[in-house]
Write a protein that holds these residues in place. Structure first.
Motif, PDB file in Angstrom:
ATOM      1  N   LEU A 111       0.322  -0.943   2.241  1.00 57.86           N
ATOM      2  CA  LEU A 111       1.536  -1.635   1.812  1.00 57.86           C
ATOM      3  C   LEU A 111       1.987  -1.264   0.407  1.00 57.86           C
ATOM      4  O   LEU A 111       2.820  -1.945  -0.184  1.00 57.86           O
ATOM      5  CB  LEU A 111       1.329  -3.160   1.922  1.00 57.86           C
ATOM      6  CG  LEU A 111       1.070  -3.656   3.359  1.00 57.86           C
ATOM      7  CD1 LEU A 111       0.761  -5.156   3.356  1.00 57.86           C
ATOM      8  CD2 LEU A 111       2.271  -3.352   4.261  1.00 57.86           C
ATOM      9  N   VAL A 112       1.479  -0.163  -0.123  1.00 58.40           N
ATOM     10  CA  VAL A 112       1.878   0.240  -1.475  1.00 58.40           C
ATOM     11  C   VAL A 112       3.401   0.422  -1.533  1.00 58.40           C
ATOM     12  O   VAL A 112       3.982   1.113  -0.700  1.00 58.40           O
ATOM     13  CB  VAL A 112       1.151   1.532  -1.916  1.00 58.40           C
ATOM     14  CG1 VAL A 112       1.490   2.711  -1.010  1.00 58.40           C
ATOM     15  CG2 VAL A 112       1.484   1.857  -3.363  1.00 58.40           C
ATOM     16  N   PRO A 113       4.070  -0.227  -2.491  1.00 65.85           N
ATOM     17  CA  PRO A 113       5.523  -0.051  -2.615  1.00 65.85           C
ATOM     18  C   PRO A 113       5.875   1.364  -3.079  1.00 65.85           C
ATOM     19  O   PRO A 113       5.127   1.965  -3.856  1.00 65.85           O
ATOM     20  CB  PRO A 113       5.920  -1.081  -3.677  1.00 65.85           C
ATOM     21  CG  PRO A 113       4.786  -2.060  -3.735  1.00 65.85           C
ATOM     22  CD  PRO A 113       3.557  -1.246  -3.413  1.00 65.85           C
ATOM     23  N   VAL A 114       7.000   1.877  -2.612  1.00 62.95           N
ATOM     24  CA  VAL A 114       7.384   3.251  -2.957  1.00 62.95           C
ATOM     25  C   VAL A 114       7.583   3.413  -4.467  1.00 62.95           C
ATOM     26  O   VAL A 114       7.393   4.497  -5.016  1.00 62.95           O
ATOM     27  CB  VAL A 114       8.648   3.683  -2.159  1.00 62.95           C
ATOM     28  CG1 VAL A 114       9.885   2.931  -2.630  1.00 62.95           C
ATOM     29  CG2 VAL A 114       8.854   5.189  -2.260  1.00 62.95           C
ATOM     30  N   GLU A 115       7.915   2.320  -5.145  1.00 67.96           N
ATOM     31  CA  GLU A 115       8.108   2.392  -6.605  1.00 67.96           C
ATOM     32  C   GLU A 115       6.820   2.816  -7.312  1.00 67.96           C
ATOM     33  O   GLU A 115       6.860   3.504  -8.337  1.00 67.96           O
ATOM     34  CB  GLU A 115       8.549   1.024  -7.164  1.00 67.96           C
ATOM     35  CG  GLU A 115       9.959   0.603  -6.779  1.00 67.96           C
ATOM     36  CD  GLU A 115      10.081   0.074  -5.348  1.00 67.96           C
ATOM     37  OE1 GLU A 115       9.033  -0.188  -4.688  1.00 67.96           O
ATOM     38  OE2 GLU A 115      11.228  -0.067  -4.881  1.00 67.96           O
ATOM     39  N   VAL A 116       5.684   2.413  -6.777  1.00 69.55           N
ATOM     40  CA  VAL A 116       4.403   2.799  -7.388  1.00 69.55           C
ATOM     41  C   VAL A 116       4.169   4.299  -7.176  1.00 69.55           C
ATOM     42  O   VAL A 116       3.751   5.020  -8.088  1.00 69.55           O
ATOM     43  CB  VAL A 116       3.228   1.971  -6.814  1.00 69.55           C
ATOM     44  CG1 VAL A 116       1.894   2.460  -7.380  1.00 69.55           C
ATOM     45  CG2 VAL A 116       3.426   0.485  -7.113  1.00 69.55           C
ATOM     46  N   VAL A 117       4.465   4.770  -5.971  1.00 69.48           N
ATOM     47  CA  VAL A 117       4.319   6.200  -5.662  1.00 69.48           C
ATOM     48  C   VAL A 117       5.195   7.012  -6.618  1.00 69.48           C
ATOM     49  O   VAL A 117       4.731   7.983  -7.245  1.00 69.48           O
ATOM     50  CB  VAL A 117       4.725   6.494  -4.197  1.00 69.48           C
ATOM     51  CG1 VAL A 117       4.557   7.980  -3.888  1.00 69.48           C
ATOM     52  CG2 VAL A 117       3.917   5.627  -3.226  1.00 69.48           C
ATOM     53  N   ASP A 118       6.444   6.592  -6.752  1.00 68.72           N
ATOM     54  CA  ASP A 118       7.379   7.302  -7.625  1.00 68.72           C
ATOM     55  C   ASP A 118       6.904   7.303  -9.076  1.00 68.72           C
ATOM     56  O   ASP A 118       6.977   8.327  -9.763  1.00 68.72           O
ATOM     57  CB  ASP A 118       8.769   6.643  -7.559  1.00 68.72           C
ATOM     58  CG  ASP A 118       9.462   6.879  -6.226  1.00 68.72           C
ATOM     59  OD1 ASP A 118       9.077   7.811  -5.496  1.00 68.72           O
ATOM     60  OD2 ASP A 118      10.404   6.116  -5.912  1.00 68.72           O
ATOM     61  N   ALA A 119       6.417   6.154  -9.524  1.00 68.46           N
ATOM     62  CA  ALA A 119       6.012   6.030 -10.937  1.00 68.46           C
ATOM     63  C   ALA A 119       4.810   6.918 -11.245  1.00 68.46           C
ATOM     64  O   ALA A 119       4.738   7.529 -12.321  1.00 68.46           O
ATOM     65  CB  ALA A 119       5.694   4.571 -11.266  1.00 68.46           C
ATOM     66  N   VAL A 120       3.873   6.994 -10.314  1.00 66.57           N
ATOM     67  CA  VAL A 120       2.682   7.827 -10.524  1.00 66.57           C
ATOM     68  C   VAL A 120       3.086   9.303 -10.573  1.00 66.57           C
ATOM     69  O   VAL A 120       2.684  10.055 -11.476  1.00 66.57           O
ATOM     70  CB  VAL A 120       1.627   7.570  -9.428  1.00 66.57           C
ATOM     71  CG1 VAL A 120       0.516   8.614  -9.467  1.00 66.57           C
ATOM     72  CG2 VAL A 120       1.049   6.160  -9.580  1.00 66.57           C
ATOM     73  N   ALA A 121       3.904   9.719  -9.617  1.00 60.82           N
ATOM     74  CA  ALA A 121       4.347  11.122  -9.587  1.00 60.82           C
ATOM     75  C   ALA A 121       5.122  11.454 -10.859  1.00 60.82           C
ATOM     76  O   ALA A 121       4.918  12.517 -11.463  1.00 60.82           O
ATOM     77  CB  ALA A 121       5.197  11.383  -8.343  1.00 60.82           C
TER      78      ALA A 121
END
Ligand code: CTP
Ligand code: MG
Length: 244
Positions: A111-121
């Motif tokens: 359930l990781v929000p896409v905002e976390v994925v974007d922020a890490v990248a």
């Protein structure tokens, strides 16, 4: 040049209890792995997702991803290994040489929000060699002297909670850094005294071990890992709230 993601999904899920391998257990009628891959594929920073499936289950997992409409995305499946570390290493080996940024994301964090994925990248793109999303701890934590099950454990000390973070995934890396620390760890494991090594349970931990610099960015409470049966109950509730 887009980032690639490795999804270790080859664990058995022993703490979740008997049943299918954890990554294939369902949440809202959809396997955890499918949720996790979708969360990554939704990010415009990611161009490729490599799944490390339980060894021997590659075809089944590939068919499963297809059947959930993920065949249009660039999703590949490779055989995982006996440990999470090995699964990540095998997934990494399937990423084309020109990819410079790699994220590693547990299939067990559906359930990781896409905002976390974007922020890490984005943090890796901005120059960090290793980035982990993390959240402050709710509980006070004590270090103990472990005892056989059932025996009281003497407390050694209580670290200042304000300086502690619970880390999540996706963790992001410069590809060369991640590759190098995995090779070093592999070489050290086959060396004469592997016992001397403290256990490392995440990829950033390997970067730390070999002197690299790791930074933390804000994670999200919904990026929790499905580990025990109660986590699955919580995940179902979060999903129902999202769908409402
Ligand atoms: N993992 C993997 N290969 C392994 C072990 C674990 O790819 N040999 C993956 C799991 O599938 C999971 C992630 O690493 O997505 C995090 O591991 P964990 O939560 O510990 O999952 P399991 O190892 O499956 O669970 P358990 O430890 O309870 O058996
Ligand atoms: Mg495990």
């Amino acid at each position: 040049q887009l980032a690639a993601a490795v999804v270790p999904a080859a664990g058995r899920g022993e703490r979740l209890g008997p049943g299918a391998p954890k990554a294939l257990r369902e949440l809202g009628g959809v396997p955890l792995l499918v949720h996790a891959v979708r969360a990554l594929a939704r990010s415009r920073a990611i161009g490729l997702v490599v799944v490390a499936a339980p060894a021997g289950g590659e075809a089944e997992v590939a068919a499963l991803l297809d059947s959930h409409g993920l065949d249009g995305k660039d999703v590949r499946v490779v055989a995982g290994g006996a440990t999470r570390q090995e699964s990540v290493r095998l997934g990494l080996a399937a990423i084309p040489a020109d990819v410079e940024v790699v994220l590693v994301h547990d299939a067990a964090r559906p359930l990781v929000p896409v905002e976390v994925v974007d922020a890490v990248a984005a943090a890796v793109r901005a120059g960090a060699e290793a980035v982990v999303p993390a959240v402050p701890l709710a509980d006070t934590v004590k270090r103990v002297e472990p005892q056989p099950a059932g025996r009281p454990e003497p407390v050694l000390d209580t670290p200042d909670r304000a300086t502690l973070r619970a880390v999540q995934t996706p963790q992001g890396f410069r590809r060369d850094t991640l590759h190098e620390v995995h090779l070093k760890a592999l070489a050290e494991e086959s060396a004469p005294e592997p016992d001397a090594l403290p256990p490392v349970t995440d990829d950033a931990g390997l970067v730390e071990r070999y002197g690299g610099r790791v930074v933390v960015v804000p994670g999200h409470e919904e990026a929790f890992k499905v580990t025990r049966p109660l986590d699955l109950v919580l995940a179902e509730a979060v999903l129902a709230r999202r769908r409402a």
